[in-house]
Design a protein around this motif. Structure first.
Motif, short mmCIF file in Angstrom:
data_model
loop_
_atom_site.label_atom_id
_atom_site.label_comp_id
_atom_site.label_asym_id
_atom_site.label_seq_id
_atom_site.Cartn_x
_atom_site.Cartn_y
_atom_site.Cartn_z
N VAL A 387 31.62 2.94 -88.65
CA VAL A 387 30.74 1.86 -88.21
C VAL A 387 31.10 1.58 -86.75
CG1 VAL A 387 30.32 0.87 -90.47
CG2 VAL A 387 32.31 0.15 -89.19
N ALA A 388 30.12 1.13 -85.99
CA ALA A 388 30.28 1.10 -84.54
C ALA A 388 30.91 -0.19 -84.03
CB ALA A 388 28.93 1.31 -83.85
N GLY A 389 31.33 -1.07 -84.92
CA GLY A 389 31.96 -2.30 -84.47
C GLY A 389 32.03 -3.28 -85.62
N HIS A 390 32.72 -4.40 -85.39
CA HIS A 390 32.84 -5.43 -86.40
C HIS A 390 31.49 -6.08 -86.67
CE1 HIS A 390 37.01 -5.27 -84.94
NE2 HIS A 390 37.34 -5.67 -86.14
N ARG A 391 31.26 -6.42 -87.88
CA ARG A 391 30.13 -7.27 -88.25
C ARG A 391 28.80 -6.77 -87.69
NH1 ARG A 391 32.20 -12.23 -90.16
NH2 ARG A 391 34.44 -12.07 -90.18
N MET A 392 28.65 -5.46 -87.63
CA MET A 392 27.34 -4.94 -87.22
C MET A 392 26.99 -3.77 -88.13
SD MET A 392 28.07 -2.81 -83.69
CE MET A 392 28.75 -4.06 -82.66
N ASN A 393 25.71 -3.66 -88.44
CA ASN A 393 25.26 -2.57 -89.30
C ASN A 393 24.81 -1.40 -88.44
OD1 ASN A 393 25.59 -3.20 -92.15
ND2 ASN A 393 24.43 -5.03 -91.60
N VAL A 394 25.76 -0.88 -87.71
CA VAL A 394 25.49 0.27 -86.84
C VAL A 394 26.50 1.35 -87.19
CG1 VAL A 394 25.29 1.09 -84.47
CG2 VAL A 394 24.72 -1.28 -84.99
N ILE A 395 25.99 2.54 -87.46
CA ILE A 395 26.87 3.68 -87.74
C ILE A 395 26.80 4.60 -86.54
CG2 ILE A 395 27.20 5.69 -89.24
CD1 ILE A 395 25.97 3.93 -91.46
N LYS A 396 27.95 5.15 -86.22
CA LYS A 396 28.06 5.85 -84.94
C LYS A 396 28.62 7.25 -85.17
CE LYS A 396 30.97 5.16 -80.89
NZ LYS A 396 31.81 4.19 -80.20
N ALA A 397 28.24 8.18 -84.31
CA ALA A 397 28.79 9.53 -84.40
C ALA A 397 29.22 10.02 -83.02
CB ALA A 397 27.74 10.49 -84.98
N LEU A 398 30.43 10.56 -82.98
CA LEU A 398 30.97 11.17 -81.76
C LEU A 398 31.51 12.56 -82.14
CD1 LEU A 398 33.15 8.21 -80.30
CD2 LEU A 398 30.91 8.95 -79.49
N PRO A 399 30.63 13.48 -82.54
CA PRO A 399 31.14 14.78 -82.95
C PRO A 399 31.75 15.55 -81.79
CG PRO A 399 28.74 14.84 -82.77
CD PRO A 399 29.16 13.41 -82.52
N ALA A 400 32.57 16.52 -82.11
CA ALA A 400 33.05 17.44 -81.08
C ALA A 400 31.84 18.13 -80.47
CB ALA A 400 34.00 18.47 -81.69
N LEU A 401 31.92 18.42 -79.18
CA LEU A 401 30.77 19.05 -78.51
C LEU A 401 30.61 20.51 -78.94
CD1 LEU A 401 31.21 17.63 -74.87
CD2 LEU A 401 30.44 16.46 -76.93
N VAL A 402 31.62 21.04 -79.61
CA VAL A 402 31.53 22.41 -80.13
C VAL A 402 30.85 22.46 -81.50
CG1 VAL A 402 33.58 23.24 -78.90
CG2 VAL A 402 33.85 22.27 -81.19
N VAL A 403 30.43 21.32 -82.00
CA VAL A 403 29.83 21.26 -83.34
C VAL A 403 28.66 22.27 -83.45
CG1 VAL A 403 28.23 19.37 -82.75
CG2 VAL A 403 28.96 19.66 -85.12
N GLU A 404 28.57 22.89 -84.62
CA GLU A 404 27.49 23.86 -84.85
C GLU A 404 26.16 23.15 -85.01
OE1 GLU A 404 27.71 27.09 -84.89
OE2 GLU A 404 29.89 27.10 -84.66
N GLU A 405 25.10 23.80 -84.57
CA GLU A 405 23.76 23.23 -84.76
C GLU A 405 23.48 23.01 -86.25
OE1 GLU A 405 20.50 25.05 -82.60
OE2 GLU A 405 19.11 24.47 -84.21
N SER A 406 23.96 23.95 -87.09
CA SER A 406 23.72 23.81 -88.54
C SER A 406 24.39 22.55 -89.09
CB SER A 406 24.26 25.05 -89.28
OG SER A 406 25.64 25.20 -89.01
N GLU A 407 25.52 22.15 -88.50
CA GLU A 407 26.20 20.94 -88.97
C GLU A 407 25.43 19.69 -88.54
OE1 GLU A 407 27.96 21.73 -91.45
OE2 GLU A 407 29.85 20.80 -90.88
N ILE A 408 24.82 19.75 -87.37
CA ILE A 408 23.98 18.62 -86.93
C ILE A 408 22.79 18.48 -87.89
CG2 ILE A 408 22.38 17.90 -85.08
CD1 ILE A 408 25.28 17.40 -84.32
N ARG A 409 22.21 19.60 -88.26
CA ARG A 409 21.07 19.55 -89.18
C ARG A 409 21.52 19.06 -90.56
NH1 ARG A 409 16.48 21.79 -87.27
NH2 ARG A 409 16.70 23.02 -85.36
N ARG A 410 22.70 19.50 -91.00
CA ARG A 410 23.22 19.08 -92.30
C ARG A 410 23.47 17.56 -92.28
NH1 ARG A 410 28.03 18.51 -95.28
NH2 ARG A 410 29.43 18.80 -93.52
N PHE A 411 24.01 17.06 -91.17
CA PHE A 411 24.26 15.62 -91.05
C PHE A 411 22.95 14.84 -91.15
CE2 PHE A 411 24.64 12.03 -87.85
CZ PHE A 411 25.12 11.12 -88.78
N ALA A 412 21.94 15.29 -90.43
CA ALA A 412 20.66 14.57 -90.42
C ALA A 412 20.07 14.53 -91.84
CB ALA A 412 19.69 15.23 -89.45
N ALA A 413 20.16 15.65 -92.57
CA ALA A 413 19.61 15.70 -93.93
C ALA A 413 20.43 14.79 -94.86
CB ALA A 413 19.61 17.14 -94.45
#
Ligand SMILES: Cc1ncc(COP(=O)(O)O)c(C=O)c1O
Length: 447
Positions: A387-413
């Motif tokens: 979660v991106a901070g206290h008391r907020m309904n925000v989820i955050k992602a900071l993946p490694a920049l080497v992340v595979e495109e397939s993993e980005i697609r898997r995350f979105a699904a």
């Protein structure tokens, strides 16, 4: 966990156990953490953003090993070493022309402390402005620039002369600057807490206002720097020429603590203006060879592997895949990001019954609804995010920049799968939420 609970931070232990995140992590590789079961988890925390080039990148590891092997003349203190000189040269070559010197440090907060001190000493003025919701670190100086009460409360009195202005509000900034006593405006180009993007024209206007008022502009690029947003520095998106730039996190490939402040030659020379003032700021481990070698390897990897362009391309893809959730699901109010700094924001659903479930969950603990997303992402999809901070309904992602495109697609699904269930099976989730809320303390390891 036993040792943690006995000697370290048992409250963190409680949070980790409550969410079921208490895996035994036995390794890391690229964009993944590896559990004792041998399963790989897509790591969207990225160690709070330090693993831009991926965990244990072989080139960064080799650079650190080479320094150890070479038994360099590290940390002579009253002397100079080659590696930190080369690092300063290489960072400044990639930075805007407004900066011309480097102050080494060991962490993000230390870089910000240095920026506060340099700004005050260079201008002879006392006040520092910062933005609401800002996060610049947790030592007393940078905590004084923290725009979140959860972090500040109980640690006062903080540094005098530090005042918040709303992020994005030029008029408020102008009013404060007009008093003529402001040393610096310290700002994250994109705020880490909540992943808040600046309104169009704001940062350029802030730069002009600071210049007119004789105040310094400090860009805190601790989280946004080193390719994260699809540029080497996020400030490039707006063509900024700040007086100081704070760096840390991803700079040394996640291997060795590091920080650095790039400073305008004029400010630097005003502060360090004679031999008797040569060591008026510094830190014992600042500029050490292990950190500098890891940082130089990181710069090389970013370029050789085209990771900055990759962050831009994959970030665009992630937005394309996830923005439609705003239209498809009532509980999704926004999806935003720049490069591979991404967030989704949730709000109450329509309809009386569902809204009352939401309210019940939120009463148990504000911001808890987002844990109803992160927990199934972790347990059912092996995706570790924050979660991106206290008391907020925000989820955050900071993946490694080497992340595979397939993993980005898997995350979105996977995200769509858990969001759809969070929206359509509110009572089961509410039960989970209320149980979790009762057990969890407010706050937590949220950065
Ligand atoms: C923008 C920014 N500045 C400063 C810091 C503090 O860095 P550190 O935790 O290394 O002290 C952080 C950490 O999250 C950050 O995101």
């Amino acid at each position: 966990m036993t040792l943690n609970d006995r000697y370290l931070n048992p409250q963190v232990g409680r949070i980790v156990r409550t969410l079921g995140f208490d895996k035994t992590w036995v390794g890391g590789e690229g964009a993944h953490l590896i559990a004792s079961s041998g399963q790989h988890y897509l790591d969207l925390f990225g160690g709070y953003g330090v693993f831009a080039i991926g965990r244990w990148h072989p080139q960064a590891v080799a650079a650190v090993e080479a320094v150890m092997e070479a038994r360099t003349g590290n940390l002579p203190q009253l002397g100079v070493t080659l590696l930190s000189g080369v690092l300063a040269e290489q960072l400044l070559a990639r930075a805007p022309g407004s900066v011309g010197a480097m102050v080494p440090a060991n962490s993000g907060t230390e870089a910000v402390e240095a920026a506060i001190k340099v700004s005050r000493a260079a201008t002879g003025r006392p006040r520092i402005l910062y933005a609401e919701h800002a996060f610049h670190g947790l030592t007393l100086g940078s905590l004084s620039l923290n725009g979140n009460a959860e972090f500040r409360d109980g640690f006062g009195p903080l540094l005098p002369g530090c005042d918040a202005v709303p992020f994005g509000d030029q008029d408020a900034l102008r009013r404060e600057l007009e008093r003529g006593d402001v040393a610096a405006f310290v700002v994250e180009p994109i705020q880490g807490k909540g992943v808040n993007l600046p309104p169009a024209g704001y940062l350029q206007a802030a730069q002009g206002l600071c210049k007119d008022a004789g105040a310094l502009l400090v860009c805190d690029e601790v989280q946004t720097g080193l390719g994260r947003t699809g540029r080497f520095l996020a400030l490039e998106h707006w063509g900024l020429q700040p007086d100081l730039i704070c760096l840390s996190k991803a700079l040394s490939g996640g291997l060795v603590p590091i920080g650095a402040v790039l400073v305008s030659r004029a400010a630097f020379d005003t502060v360090f203006d004679g031999m008797e003032r040569a060591v008026r700021h510094g830190s014992t481990f600042g500029g050490n060879d292990l950190a500098a070698a890891a940082a130089l390897a990181t710069l090389r990897v970013l370029e050789e592997e085209g990771l900055i362009e990759r962050a831009e391309r994959l970030g665009r893809l992630l937005l394309e895949l996830t923005r439609p959730l705003v239209d498809r699901y009532e509980v999704v109010t926004d999806v935003r990001g720049q490069g591979l700094m991404w967030a989704i924001e949730m709000g109450p659903p329509g309809g009386r019954a569902r809204r009352s479930v939401w309210k019940a969950v939120e009463r148990a603990q504000p911001g808890l609804f987002s844990q109803l997303i992160t927990v199934p992402l972790f347990h059912e999809h092996r995706i570790f995010c924050q979660v991106a901070g206290h008391r907020m309904n925000v989820i955050k992602a900071l993946p490694a920049l080497v992340v595979e495109e397939s993993e980005i697609r898997r995350f979105a699904a996977a995200l769509e799968d858990v969001v759809a269930r969070a929206e359509h099976v509110p009572s089961a989730l509410a039960r989970f939420g209320l149980q979790t809320g009762r057990r969890m303390l407010a706050g937590g390891a949220q950065r």
